[in-house]
Design a protein around this motif. Sequence first.
Motif, PDB file in Angstrom:
ATOM      1  N   ILE A  22       0.757  -1.212  -0.033  1.00  0.00           N
ATOM      2  CA  ILE A  22      -0.075   0.079  -0.069  1.00  0.00           C
ATOM      3  C   ILE A  22       0.875   1.130  -0.005  1.00  0.00           C
ATOM      4  O   ILE A  22       0.858   2.234  -0.709  1.00  0.00           O
ATOM      5  N   LEU A  23       1.817   1.238   0.974  1.00  0.00           N
ATOM      6  CA  LEU A  23       2.724   2.468   0.944  1.00  0.00           C
ATOM      7  C   LEU A  23       3.503   2.556  -0.161  1.00  0.00           C
ATOM      8  O   LEU A  23       3.901   3.447  -0.564  1.00  0.00           O
ATOM      9  N   ALA A  24       3.821   1.600  -1.085  1.00  0.00           N
ATOM     10  CA  ALA A  24       4.681   1.586  -2.289  1.00  0.00           C
ATOM     11  C   ALA A  24       3.963   2.021  -3.447  1.00  0.00           C
ATOM     12  O   ALA A  24       4.467   2.235  -4.389  1.00  0.00           O
ATOM     13  N   GLY A  25       2.336   2.091  -3.133  1.00  0.00           N
ATOM     14  CA  GLY A  25       1.774   2.411  -4.253  1.00  0.00           C
ATOM     15  C   GLY A  25       1.495   1.339  -5.227  1.00  0.00           C
ATOM     16  O   GLY A  25       0.815   1.325  -6.390  1.00  0.00           O
ATOM     17  N   THR A  26       1.865  -0.004  -4.991  1.00  0.00           N
ATOM     18  CA  THR A  26       1.565  -1.049  -5.820  1.00  0.00           C
ATOM     19  C   THR A  26       0.189  -1.726  -5.662  1.00  0.00           C
ATOM     20  O   THR A  26      -0.503  -2.122  -6.279  1.00  0.00           O
ATOM     21  N   LYS A  27      -0.167  -1.638  -4.280  1.00  0.00           N
ATOM     22  CA  LYS A  27      -1.506  -2.219  -4.030  1.00  0.00           C
ATOM     23  C   LYS A  27      -2.601  -0.941  -3.818  1.00  0.00           C
ATOM     24  O   LYS A  27      -2.291  -0.304  -2.857  1.00  0.00           O
ATOM     25  N   THR A  28      -3.343  -0.946  -4.710  1.00  0.00           N
ATOM     26  CA  THR A  28      -4.260   0.359  -4.762  1.00  0.00           C
ATOM     27  C   THR A  28      -5.576   0.083  -4.497  1.00  0.00           C
ATOM     28  O   THR A  28      -6.296   0.960  -4.435  1.00  0.00           O
ATOM     29  N   ILE A  29      -5.857  -1.090  -4.211  1.00  0.00           N
ATOM     30  CA  ILE A  29      -7.191  -1.476  -3.739  1.00  0.00           C
ATOM     31  C   ILE A  29      -7.286  -2.230  -2.656  1.00  0.00           C
ATOM     32  O   ILE A  29      -6.581  -3.208  -2.447  1.00  0.00           O
ATOM     33  N   GLU A  30      -7.892  -1.902  -1.622  1.00  0.00           N
ATOM     34  CA  GLU A  30      -8.166  -2.791  -0.324  1.00  0.00           C
ATOM     35  C   GLU A  30      -9.553  -3.445  -0.551  1.00  0.00           C
ATOM     36  O   GLU A  30     -10.409  -2.747  -0.792  1.00  0.00           O
ATOM     37  N   SER A  31      -9.522  -4.923  -0.568  1.00  0.00           N
ATOM     38  CA  SER A  31     -10.667  -5.605  -0.522  1.00  0.00           C
ATOM     39  C   SER A  31     -11.029  -6.237   0.513  1.00  0.00           C
ATOM     40  O   SER A  31     -10.399  -6.568   1.320  1.00  0.00           O
ATOM     41  N   ARG A  32     -12.522  -6.411   0.809  1.00  0.00           N
ATOM     42  CA  ARG A  32     -12.896  -7.033   2.063  1.00  0.00           C
ATOM     43  C   ARG A  32     -13.980  -7.916   1.542  1.00  0.00           C
ATOM     44  O   ARG A  32     -14.822  -7.518   0.520  1.00  0.00           O
ATOM     45  N   TRP A  33     -13.969  -9.341   1.784  1.00  0.00           N
ATOM     46  CA  TRP A  33     -14.552 -10.353   1.516  1.00  0.00           C
ATOM     47  C   TRP A  33     -15.761 -10.922   2.791  1.00  0.00           C
ATOM     48  O   TRP A  33     -14.969 -11.288   3.553  1.00  0.00           O
ATOM     49  N   TYR A  34     -16.979 -11.009   2.581  1.00  0.00           N
ATOM     50  CA  TYR A  34     -17.731 -11.299   3.555  1.00  0.00           C
ATOM     51  C   TYR A  34     -18.910 -12.359   3.183  1.00  0.00           C
ATOM     52  O   TYR A  34     -19.467 -12.326   2.279  1.00  0.00           O
ATOM     53  N   VAL A  35     -19.135 -13.114   4.493  1.00  0.00           N
ATOM     54  CA  VAL A  35     -20.523 -13.860   4.248  1.00  0.00           C
ATOM     55  C   VAL A  35     -21.491 -12.926   4.546  1.00  0.00           C
ATOM     56  O   VAL A  35     -22.725 -13.231   4.051  1.00  0.00           O
ATOM     57  N   ASN A  36     -21.512 -12.113   5.429  1.00  0.00           N
ATOM     58  CA  ASN A  36     -22.682 -10.992   5.809  1.00  0.00           C
ATOM     59  C   ASN A  36     -22.342  -9.670   5.703  1.00  0.00           C
ATOM     60  O   ASN A  36     -21.062  -9.419   5.503  1.00  0.00           O
ATOM     61  N   LYS A  37     -23.061  -8.797   5.457  1.00  0.00           N
ATOM     62  CA  LYS A  37     -22.916  -7.477   5.454  1.00  0.00           C
ATOM     63  C   LYS A  37     -22.226  -7.035   6.819  1.00  0.00           C
ATOM     64  O   LYS A  37     -23.294  -6.627   7.604  1.00  0.00           O
ATOM     65  N   ILE A  38     -21.082  -6.643   6.875  1.00  0.00           N
ATOM     66  CA  ILE A  38     -20.611  -5.953   7.911  1.00  0.00           C
ATOM     67  C   ILE A  38     -19.699  -4.546   7.750  1.00  0.00           C
ATOM     68  O   ILE A  38     -19.219  -4.534   6.366  1.00  0.00           O
ATOM     69  N   SER A  39     -19.274  -4.379   8.626  1.00  0.00           N
ATOM     70  CA  SER A  39     -18.605  -2.809   8.298  1.00  0.00           C
ATOM     71  C   SER A  39     -17.325  -3.312   7.404  1.00  0.00           C
ATOM     72  O   SER A  39     -16.622  -4.252   7.491  1.00  0.00           O
ATOM     73  N   PRO A  40     -17.091  -2.477   6.518  1.00  0.00           N
ATOM     74  CA  PRO A  40     -17.710  -0.983   6.049  1.00  0.00           C
ATOM     75  C   PRO A  40     -18.718  -1.050   4.979  1.00  0.00           C
ATOM     76  O   PRO A  40     -18.897   0.040   4.623  1.00  0.00           O
ATOM     77  N   TRP A  41     -19.635  -2.154   4.903  1.00  0.00           N
ATOM     78  CA  TRP A  41     -20.564  -2.301   4.018  1.00  0.00           C
ATOM     79  C   TRP A  41     -21.593  -1.077   4.114  1.00  0.00           C
ATOM     80  O   TRP A  41     -21.755  -0.700   5.278  1.00  0.00           O
ATOM     81  N   ASN A  42     -21.808  -0.318   3.004  1.00  0.00           N
ATOM     82  CA  ASN A  42     -22.477   0.848   2.993  1.00  0.00           C
ATOM     83  C   ASN A  42     -22.222   1.968   3.971  1.00  0.00           C
ATOM     84  O   ASN A  42     -22.889   2.991   4.154  1.00  0.00           O
ATOM     85  N   LYS A  43     -20.955   2.026   4.711  1.00  0.00           N
ATOM     86  CA  LYS A  43     -20.458   2.952   5.426  1.00  0.00           C
ATOM     87  C   LYS A  43     -19.186   3.816   4.930  1.00  0.00           C
ATOM     88  O   LYS A  43     -18.760   4.577   5.579  1.00  0.00           O
ATOM     89  N   ILE A  44     -18.403   3.333   3.748  1.00  0.00           N
ATOM     90  CA  ILE A  44     -17.451   3.875   3.369  1.00  0.00           C
ATOM     91  C   ILE A  44     -17.882   4.486   1.994  1.00  0.00           C
ATOM     92  O   ILE A  44     -18.521   4.046   1.171  1.00  0.00           O
ATOM     93  N   LYS A  45     -17.190   5.981   1.768  1.00  0.00           N
ATOM     94  CA  LYS A  45     -17.492   6.789   0.796  1.00  0.00           C
ATOM     95  C   LYS A  45     -16.440   7.402   0.163  1.00  0.00           C
ATOM     96  O   LYS A  45     -15.203   7.404   0.856  1.00  0.00           O
ATOM     97  N   ILE A  46     -16.470   7.997  -1.161  1.00  0.00           N
ATOM     98  CA  ILE A  46     -15.411   8.438  -1.606  1.00  0.00           C
ATOM     99  C   ILE A  46     -15.063   9.719  -0.837  1.00  0.00           C
ATOM    100  O   ILE A  46     -15.773  10.409   0.005  1.00  0.00           O
ATOM    101  N   ASN A  47     -13.711   9.994  -0.600  1.00  0.00           N
ATOM    102  CA  ASN A  47     -13.109  10.931   0.313  1.00  0.00           C
ATOM    103  C   ASN A  47     -13.060  10.512   2.073  1.00  0.00           C
ATOM    104  O   ASN A  47     -12.597  11.540   2.514  1.00  0.00           O
TER     105      ASN A  47
END
Length: 154
Positions: A22-47
Amino acid sequence: MDHVAILRKAKITKGDNLLGDILAGTKTIESRWYVNKISPWNKIKINDFVYFKESGSPVTAVARVSKVIQYENLDKDTVNRIIKDYGKQIAPNASESELQSWAAKEINKRYCILIFLTGVKNVPAFGITKKGYGISSAWLCVGNIEKVRLASHD
């Protein structure tokens, strides 16, 4: 809104250094995979801001969210397409076979959130309290980072 993402070491491949990537700029997407809708589902926005820490370590980095994509009702084809389209931005050091192996492990998940990162920078290390968020929480939607920041880190 501020968030804290807690990263495991060696998440996709044995030699992963997710925070370093992430710090090197090579990982530009953080992904989260869930069985249920948990944070940050519908809680994270642009900016929004995401502060990063490795499990058992202090917070040492922050990034701004430039885009969010949420997938629900995942099936094998959708999981494979997500990993084909975004896998190298999520796990930049993973080989094709490692990405396929990872896809096979995510087949049972029903939800995926892709969080696109920009403006990544180091921050002076600080500890946080997870009180009220659950001891095993790997994502905290904190509102303002000052609510969870500890006065000093040992």
